[in-house]
Motif scaffolding. Structure first.
Motif, PDB file in Angstrom:
ATOM      1  N   ALA A 125       6.008 -23.659  -3.437  1.00 21.03           N
ATOM      2  CA  ALA A 125       7.098 -24.640  -3.434  1.00 21.03           C
ATOM      3  C   ALA A 125       7.657 -24.823  -2.033  1.00 21.03           C
ATOM      4  CB  ALA A 125       8.195 -24.193  -4.393  1.00 21.03           C
ATOM      5  N   LEU A 126       7.771 -23.733  -1.287  1.00 21.65           N
ATOM      6  CA  LEU A 126       8.267 -23.809   0.094  1.00 21.65           C
ATOM      7  C   LEU A 126       7.314 -24.611   0.968  1.00 21.65           C
ATOM      8  CD1 LEU A 126      10.391 -22.900   2.166  1.00 21.65           C
ATOM      9  CD2 LEU A 126       8.993 -20.874   2.551  1.00 21.65           C
ATOM     10  N   VAL A 127       6.027 -24.328   0.889  1.00 25.74           N
ATOM     11  CA  VAL A 127       5.036 -25.062   1.676  1.00 25.74           C
ATOM     12  C   VAL A 127       5.038 -26.538   1.279  1.00 25.74           C
ATOM     13  CG1 VAL A 127       2.544 -25.341   2.080  1.00 25.74           C
ATOM     14  CG2 VAL A 127       3.572 -23.068   2.137  1.00 25.74           C
ATOM     15  N   PHE A 128       5.115 -26.801  -0.030  1.00 30.28           N
ATOM     16  CA  PHE A 128       5.145 -28.180  -0.520  1.00 30.28           C
ATOM     17  C   PHE A 128       6.355 -28.918   0.023  1.00 30.28           C
ATOM     18  CE2 PHE A 128       6.523 -31.265  -3.721  1.00 30.28           C
ATOM     19  CZ  PHE A 128       5.404 -32.073  -3.766  1.00 30.28           C
ATOM     20  N   SER A 129       7.523 -28.259  -0.030  1.00 27.27           N
ATOM     21  CA  SER A 129       8.737 -28.929   0.438  1.00 27.27           C
ATOM     22  C   SER A 129       8.728 -29.144   1.944  1.00 27.27           C
ATOM     23  CB  SER A 129       9.975 -28.147   0.017  1.00 27.27           C
ATOM     24  OG  SER A 129       9.990 -26.886   0.640  1.00 27.27           O
ATOM     25  N   LEU A 130       8.119 -28.239   2.683  1.00 27.24           N
ATOM     26  CA  LEU A 130       8.037 -28.417   4.136  1.00 27.24           C
ATOM     27  C   LEU A 130       7.091 -29.551   4.511  1.00 27.24           C
ATOM     28  CD1 LEU A 130       8.060 -24.728   5.381  1.00 27.24           C
ATOM     29  CD2 LEU A 130       9.891 -26.412   5.577  1.00 27.24           C
ATOM     30  N   ASN A 131       6.087 -29.793   3.680  1.00 24.65           N
ATOM     31  CA  ASN A 131       5.130 -30.862   3.967  1.00 24.65           C
ATOM     32  C   ASN A 131       5.577 -32.221   3.432  1.00 24.65           C
ATOM     33  OD1 ASN A 131       3.229 -29.365   5.399  1.00 24.65           O
ATOM     34  ND2 ASN A 131       2.288 -28.625   3.508  1.00 24.65           N
ATOM     35  N   ASN A 132       6.637 -32.271   2.641  1.00 20.69           N
ATOM     36  CA  ASN A 132       7.102 -33.526   2.051  1.00 20.69           C
ATOM     37  C   ASN A 132       8.599 -33.701   2.309  1.00 20.69           C
ATOM     38  OD1 ASN A 132       4.714 -34.572   0.457  1.00 20.69           O
ATOM     39  ND2 ASN A 132       4.828 -32.455  -0.238  1.00 20.69           N
ATOM     40  N   GLN A 133       8.949 -33.887   3.549  1.00 20.53           N
ATOM     41  CA  GLN A 133      10.358 -33.987   3.919  1.00 20.53           C
ATOM     42  C   GLN A 133      10.847 -35.419   4.078  1.00 20.53           C
ATOM     43  OE1 GLN A 133      11.183 -31.550   7.293  1.00 20.53           O
ATOM     44  NE2 GLN A 133      10.833 -29.649   6.172  1.00 20.53           N
ATOM     45  N   MET A 134       9.993 -36.397   3.884  1.00 22.59           N
ATOM     46  CA  MET A 134      10.414 -37.780   4.046  1.00 22.59           C
ATOM     47  C   MET A 134      11.482 -38.106   2.995  1.00 22.59           C
ATOM     48  SD  MET A 134       8.054 -41.149   4.308  1.00 22.59           S
ATOM     49  CE  MET A 134       7.930 -41.746   2.642  1.00 22.59           C
ATOM     50  N   ALA A 135      12.612 -38.623   3.445  1.00 21.56           N
ATOM     51  CA  ALA A 135      13.724 -38.930   2.546  1.00 21.56           C
ATOM     52  C   ALA A 135      13.513 -40.286   1.890  1.00 21.56           C
ATOM     53  CB  ALA A 135      15.033 -38.919   3.311  1.00 21.56           C
ATOM     54  N   VAL A 136      13.628 -40.302   0.570  1.00 22.25           N
ATOM     55  CA  VAL A 136      13.491 -41.545  -0.176  1.00 22.25           C
ATOM     56  C   VAL A 136      14.589 -41.628  -1.229  1.00 22.25           C
ATOM     57  CG1 VAL A 136      10.997 -41.778   0.127  1.00 22.25           C
ATOM     58  CG2 VAL A 136      11.880 -40.516  -1.805  1.00 22.25           C
ATOM     59  N   PRO A 137      15.155 -42.826  -1.425  1.00 20.00           N
ATOM     60  CA  PRO A 137      16.115 -42.992  -2.529  1.00 20.00           C
ATOM     61  C   PRO A 137      15.374 -43.368  -3.807  1.00 20.00           C
ATOM     62  CG  PRO A 137      16.068 -44.963  -1.199  1.00 20.00           C
ATOM     63  CD  PRO A 137      15.122 -43.976  -0.548  1.00 20.00           C
ATOM     64  N   LEU A 138      15.947 -43.058  -4.942  1.00 22.77           N
ATOM     65  CA  LEU A 138      15.373 -43.484  -6.216  1.00 22.77           C
ATOM     66  C   LEU A 138      16.190 -44.653  -6.746  1.00 22.77           C
ATOM     67  CD1 LEU A 138      14.612 -40.122  -8.050  1.00 22.77           C
ATOM     68  CD2 LEU A 138      13.095 -41.531  -6.688  1.00 22.77           C
TER      69      LEU A 138
END
Length: 100
Positions: A20-33
């Motif tokens: 989960a940590l590695v996943f979150s570090l690789n997907n940091q682009m901020a997007v609104p829903l």
């Protein structure tokens, strides 16, 4: 054996946290829903996905709990009905024995 099982569970949890940590570090682009009616503040893609998994797990546990409670209530009801039917059967048998 129980000690080995606890160690394996702890290792599995640690591996999942690391993933989960590695996943979150690789997907940091901020997007609104956007939900047609309102739009959320921008957060990282990983946060949205992890939040969706957590909400799904909570909903799954709630549904399983409700199904278990429903099954227990149904079981109790059927058990009472069976007991009443057995009592009626015993009365009928006793009455039938007296008549014969």
């Amino acid at each position: 054996m129980a000690g080995l099982q606890k160690i394996l569970i702890v290792l599995l949890v640690l591996v999942l946290v690391l993933l989960a940590l590695v996943f979150s570090l690789n997907n940091q682009m901020a997007v609104p829903l956007n939900f047609l009616i309102f739009e959320t503040r921008p957060h990282g893609v990983a946060m949205w996905i992890i939040l969706a998994f957590v909400i799904g797990a909570v909903v799954g546990v709630l549904m399983a709990t409700l199904a278990t409670v429903k099954a227990k209530v149904s079981r109790r009801s059927l058990q009472k009905k069976l007991e009443r039917t057995e009592q009626t059967l015993e009365k009928e048998r006793a009455q039938n024995d007296r008549t014969v």
